[in-house]
Design an enzyme around this catalytic site. Structure first.
Site, PDB file in Angstrom:
ATOM      1  N   ASP A 296      -0.126   5.228   0.778  1.00 44.00           N
ATOM      2  CA  ASP A 296      -0.346   6.286   1.768  1.00 44.00           C
ATOM      3  C   ASP A 296      -0.294   5.718   3.186  1.00 44.00           C
ATOM      4  O   ASP A 296      -0.980   4.738   3.507  1.00 44.00           O
ATOM      5  CB  ASP A 296      -1.699   6.959   1.539  1.00 44.00           C
ATOM      6  CG  ASP A 296      -1.736   7.759   0.252  1.00 44.00           C
ATOM      7  OD1 ASP A 296      -0.821   7.611  -0.568  1.00 44.00           O
ATOM      8  OD2 ASP A 296      -2.697   8.523   0.068  1.00 44.00           O
TER       9      ASP A 296
ATOM     10  N   ASP B  21       0.873  -1.164   0.000  1.00 49.22           N
ATOM     11  CA  ASP B  21       0.000   0.000   0.000  1.00 49.22           C
ATOM     12  C   ASP B  21       0.918   1.225   0.000  1.00 49.22           C
ATOM     13  O   ASP B  21       2.119   1.114   0.269  1.00 49.22           O
ATOM     14  CB  ASP B  21      -0.881  -0.029   1.243  1.00 49.22           C
ATOM     15  CG  ASP B  21      -1.634   1.269   1.468  1.00 49.22           C
ATOM     16  OD1 ASP B  21      -2.261   1.766   0.524  1.00 49.22           O
ATOM     17  OD2 ASP B  21      -1.557   1.799   2.605  1.00 49.22           O
TER      18      ASP B  21
END
Length: 283
Positions: A84, A82
């Site tokens: 952010d 992932d």
């Protein structure tokens, strides 16, 4: 996450760690390897009959089961990040919202989405709508402001040295992710695309929304592209939007995660450095 390592079995890889500069831990096996990384201090060993119980305050255990250790000896991993709050410190949508004077409003919606309280796609469209009218130049400013978490570059290099692959998939935006992917030397990435017209953001996204189902789909696709069995894949995330890929991967890692992720991950990284995962992977 357990506060001790009493549940480890013979053949498991065990890492215990703390913040950088912390005094060494007493009581580890004499053959344990002392670790120093970016932002953390620890010990690593393959379990025999040894047990550590009741770790002192702020010491954390990380255990990879024997079957996973053996799998990654046979097959170089494919690691999927992932972005952010996982690969980078920031939430890009909040950086963009700050330029529109909507940072607090957007941050509240982001937090609810990452806790799994509201649908991600719905939250994305709501948040992106607040960006309508921003000049496209803001995208470059935000991309330049993103900062990579410690240990990420070293982890990518280590995986590549084994012949493995590293990808990133984001509910954020391609404009911010593309330069980061280049900087880190990632093998590929996927993210949402912000629509523009007349050199301004329209407040909409184009194409497929990268939600939790799409993230899992990308993991399956990339592992198939490289003939890497899912059992040899590692997914790393922090929020509800990452749950499907964490559960699909052979080894799901919650990186300083939201409570909902703690219920599903194989490993919880409590210190914000990717050197912990590198140690657990044996790299």
């Amino acid at each position: 996450m357990p506060r001790n390592t009493a549940n480890m079995k013979i053949g498991d890889r065990v890492v215990v760690y703390n913040n950088a500069g912390h005094p060494r831990l007493d009581g580890v096996p004499t053959y344990a390897e002392a670790l120093n990384g970016v932002g953390f201090t620890g010990h690593r060993w393959i379990s025999a009959a040894d047990r550590l119980k009741d770790l002192p305050q702020d010491w954390y255990p990380a255990i990879m089961q024997k079957k996973q250790v053996e799998m990654l000896h046979q097959q170089a991993p494919l690691v999927l990040f992932d972005v952010d709050s996982t690969l980078i410190h920031e939430e890009v949508i909040e950086l963009l919202a700050a330029h529109a004077g909507k940072e607090r409003e957007v941050a509240e919606v982001t937090e609810r989405a990452m806790r799994g309280e509201i649908d991600f796609a719905e939250s994305l469209h709501y948040r992106v709508a607040t960006l309508e009218g921003l000049p496209v130049e803001v995208l470059d400013e935000v991309a330049a402001a993103a900062t990579i978490h410690e240990g990420a570059y070293e982890l990518v290099q280590a995986v590549h040295r084994t012949g493995g692959y590293v990808y990133a998939v984001s509910g954020g935006f391609t404009h911010a992710l593309e330069p980061l992917a280049t900087q880190l030397g990632l093998d590929g990435f996927a993210a949402n695309t912000l629509e523009t017209a007349d050199n301004k953001l329209t407040g909409k996204v184009t194409g497929q929304v990268i939600d939790r189902a799409a993230k899992a789909s990308m993991l399956r696709r990339w592992s198939a592209d490289h003939n890497v069995p899912l059992e040899a894949t590692v997914a790393v995330g922090d929020g509800a939007n990452d749950l499907d890929m964490l559960e699909l991967a052979g080894y799901g890692v919650g990186f300083c995660p939201k409570p909902i992720v703690r219920e599903h991950a194989d490993l919880i990284v409590e210190v914000p450095t990717h050197d912990v995962l590198r140690a657990v992977l044996g790299l």
